[in-house]
Motif scaffolding. Structure first.
Motif, PDB file in Angstrom:
ATOM      1  N   ALA A   1       2.043  14.076   2.364  1.00 43.90           N
ATOM      2  CA  ALA A   1       1.339  14.325   3.616  1.00 43.90           C
ATOM      3  C   ALA A   1       0.712  13.039   4.157  1.00 43.90           C
ATOM      4  CB  ALA A   1       0.268  15.395   3.404  1.00 43.90           C
ATOM      5  N   ALA A   2       0.084  12.262   3.274  1.00 49.16           N
ATOM      6  CA  ALA A   2      -0.563  11.018   3.702  1.00 49.16           C
ATOM      7  C   ALA A   2       0.467  10.018   4.223  1.00 49.16           C
ATOM      8  CB  ALA A   2      -1.347  10.413   2.538  1.00 49.16           C
TER       9      ALA A   2
ATOM     10  N   ARG B   1       1.484  14.795  -5.721  1.00 47.65           N
ATOM     11  CA  ARG B   1       2.668  14.419  -4.942  1.00 47.65           C
ATOM     12  C   ARG B   1       2.666  15.046  -3.550  1.00 47.65           C
ATOM     13  NH1 ARG B   1       4.023  10.007  -6.806  1.00 47.65           N
ATOM     14  NH2 ARG B   1       6.109  10.185  -5.887  1.00 47.65           N
ATOM     15  N   ARG B   2       2.159  16.264  -3.423  1.00 55.98           N
ATOM     16  CA  ARG B   2       2.117  16.895  -2.094  1.00 55.98           C
ATOM     17  C   ARG B   2       1.164  16.151  -1.175  1.00 55.98           C
ATOM     18  NH1 ARG B   2       2.028  23.476  -3.203  1.00 55.98           N
ATOM     19  NH2 ARG B   2       4.097  23.595  -4.171  1.00 55.98           N
TER      20      ARG B   2
ATOM     21  N   ALA C   1       0.836  -1.207   0.000  1.00 57.81           N
ATOM     22  CA  ALA C   1       0.000   0.000   0.000  1.00 57.81           C
ATOM     23  C   ALA C   1       0.870   1.256   0.000  1.00 57.81           C
ATOM     24  CB  ALA C   1      -0.941  -0.011   1.202  1.00 57.81           C
ATOM     25  N   ILE C   2       1.926   1.266   0.799  1.00 59.10           N
ATOM     26  CA  ILE C   2       2.839   2.420   0.813  1.00 59.10           C
ATOM     27  C   ILE C   2       3.538   2.558  -0.535  1.00 59.10           C
ATOM     28  CG2 ILE C   2       4.913   3.377   1.882  1.00 59.10           C
ATOM     29  CD1 ILE C   2       4.074   1.951   4.471  1.00 59.10           C
ATOM     30  N   TYR C   3       3.994   1.426  -1.058  1.00 61.37           N
ATOM     31  CA  TYR C   3       4.660   1.446  -2.374  1.00 61.37           C
ATOM     32  C   TYR C   3       3.733   2.017  -3.440  1.00 61.37           C
ATOM     33  CZ  TYR C   3       5.987  -0.424  -6.925  1.00 61.37           C
ATOM     34  OH  TYR C   3       6.267  -0.539  -8.260  1.00 61.37           O
ATOM     35  N   ALA C   4       2.487   1.547  -3.488  1.00 62.32           N
ATOM     36  CA  ALA C   4       1.550   2.011  -4.511  1.00 62.32           C
ATOM     37  C   ALA C   4       1.242   3.490  -4.349  1.00 62.32           C
ATOM     38  CB  ALA C   4       0.259   1.195  -4.450  1.00 62.32           C
ATOM     39  N   ALA C   5       1.116   3.963  -3.112  1.00 61.67           N
ATOM     40  CA  ALA C   5       0.824   5.382  -2.885  1.00 61.67           C
ATOM     41  C   ALA C   5       1.951   6.260  -3.420  1.00 61.67           C
ATOM     42  CB  ALA C   5       0.596   5.642  -1.400  1.00 61.67           C
ATOM     43  N   VAL C   6       3.187   5.878  -3.167  1.00 61.04           N
ATOM     44  CA  VAL C   6       4.328   6.678  -3.621  1.00 61.04           C
ATOM     45  C   VAL C   6       4.515   6.561  -5.127  1.00 61.04           C
ATOM     46  CG1 VAL C   6       6.806   7.071  -3.358  1.00 61.04           C
ATOM     47  CG2 VAL C   6       5.426   6.415  -1.374  1.00 61.04           C
TER      48      VAL C   6
END
Length: 436
Positions: free
Chosen positions: A120-121, A115-116, A104-109
């Motif tokens: 923040a998330a 990007r901002r 989930a972290i990988y996909a978000a980045v």
């Protein structure tokens, strides 16, 4: 320059749905295995199925990991904490749960377009995770829950804290930097594709520009051929008509000149069509006679002899040691002389003209002089003069066209022999054809 990653394709979204469903099923299996492998009795919570529901729920948001990456990482983070609080045995022993948070972290980045908002998330998620880890360590310290029989350099509590923090740093920041690398790779690939598209468009524009330039060059050559030969035919036909009854032999000679001039015009236009056929194999034209002489500076005497037979006396003078001219220059010298002499016959009262060819080392100069005045009749479109200037300009030369102070008209051009344009292959072709 800012770049926004395109949204996932329908195929990628279908793949994510299958991935999320598959991970949910695997998470259920992982929870059951963790239950069976637990050395102590486990609490199954509400309805006896709470660990199973939570383990499946944390994986299902992965169905939308690339479509809505920021909401997915926030939802997964909340469920991650809930799993750790409500079903500790499944949380610690289920690898799918741990992999889901990482993905989930990988996909978000990697996939967030804003990007901002993504930063923040992710920052909120990291603070929440490490805050939760800190709270658990504080509780363990208060309850003295971390003990061990070994007397090492560090106490069991300190050793567990250091190992847990190091593992979580690698886990969360590893997911972040892996996603950032994927985003950077996608951006680089998109920029390369954009550059390739721009390069293809530029090449197409250059090709289109080259075609336009070639058409202009052909039109100039066509004007030279038509102006020279057709004007010659007109002059000879008029002369033949006037002397046909009084002097049949003179009329016959004029008709012979008309015949030769028309043949020359047809052959030169066939040369042009032959060149066009070489460029486009779909064009069906008759090839030119390979034995026919090609236009060039060495044919100036023949051109002058032809013009002398048409009622205009032309002298020729060559200055300097003759040098082998580049093909482009040689053809241009011939065509300019041809156009200038055709203009003298058509638009001037001159009875004589003089042509001078000067070899000046790194340049060649051509000068055509006459002693006449412009006829009172319309003097034409002056496209011949424009063509001469354009031709000389393309070769980096200079041109001087206009009336002389002492009377008559002058056409003088000077062409360098080392211009970059001369490096391009040039076929000897008339400046066009009646039918391209």
């Amino acid at each position: 320059m800012s770049w926004t990653r395109p949204a996932p394709t329908p195929r990628e979204q279908r793949y994510d749905v299958l991935l999320g469903l598959g991970m949910a099923l695997a998470s259920l299996l992982g929870t059951e295995l963790a239950r069976g492998g637990s050395p102590t009795h486990v609490n199954l919570g509400i309805g006896g199925v709470e660990p199973y529901v939570l383990s499946a729920a944390i994986a299902l948001p992965m169905c939308f990991r690339r479509r809505w990456p920021i909401p997915v990482v926030l939802v997964v983070a909340v469920l991650f904490v809930v799993n750790g609080e409500r079903a500790l045995f499944a949380f610690g022993g289920n690898l799918v749960t741990q992999a889901t948070m990482f993905m989930a972290i990988y996909a978000a980045v990697a996939w967030s377009r804003d990007r901002r908002l993504m930063k923040a998330a992710v920052a909120v998620v990291f603070l929440a995770m490490f805050g939760w880890l800190t709270i658990n360590f504080v509780k363990a310290l208060q309850n003295n829950a971390i003990e061990g029989p070994n007397h090492a350099l560090f106490s069991p509590y300190v050793s567990n804290v250091v190992l847990a923090v190091a593992l979580n740093v690698l886990y969360f920041f590893g997911a972040y930097f892996w996603g950032r690398t994927a985003w950077g790779t996608a951006r680089q690939r998109a920029e390369l594709e954009q550059q390739a598209t721009e390069l293809a468009a530029q090449q197409e524009a250059n090709s289109r520009r080259a075609v336009i330039d070639e058409r202009l060059r052909i039109s100039r050559e066509l004007h030279d051929v038509v102006a020279h030969h057709i004007s010659s035919i007109g002059v000879q036909a008029g002369g033949a008509r006037r002397v046909m009854d009084a002097d049949p032999d003179a009329a016959k000679n004029a008709l012979n000149v008309i015949e030769e001039s028309s043949r020359s015009a047809v052959n030169e236009m066939r040369q042009l069509l032959g060149m066009l056929r070489a460029a486009d194999p779909d064009v069906d034209v008759t090839a030119p006679d390979p034995k026919a002489p090609q236009a060039g500076a060495d044919r100036l005497p023949a051109l002058i002899s032809e013009v002398n037979g048409q009622g205009l006396e032309v002298g020729f003078h060559q200055i300097g040691a003759p040098a082998e001219l580049p093909k482009t220059v040689s053809v241009s010298v011939y065509r300019i002389a041809q156009e200038a002499l055709a203009n003298v016959r058509k638009h001037s009262t001159a009875r004589s003209a003089h042509l001078t060819l000067r070899y000046l080392g790194d340049t060649v100069e051509l000068e055509v002089l006459d002693d006449g005045r412009p006829k009172h009749a319309p003097v034409g479109s002056r496209l011949g003069h424009v063509g001469i200037r354009e031709r000389v300009g393309l070769l980096g030369g200079e041109s001087e066209i206009g009336p002389r102070p002492v009377g008559g008209f002058r056409v003088r051009v000077r062409i360098p022999l080392d211009h970059p344009m001369l490096d391009q292959p040039v076929l000897d072709r008339p400046s066009g054809g009646l039918d391209g």
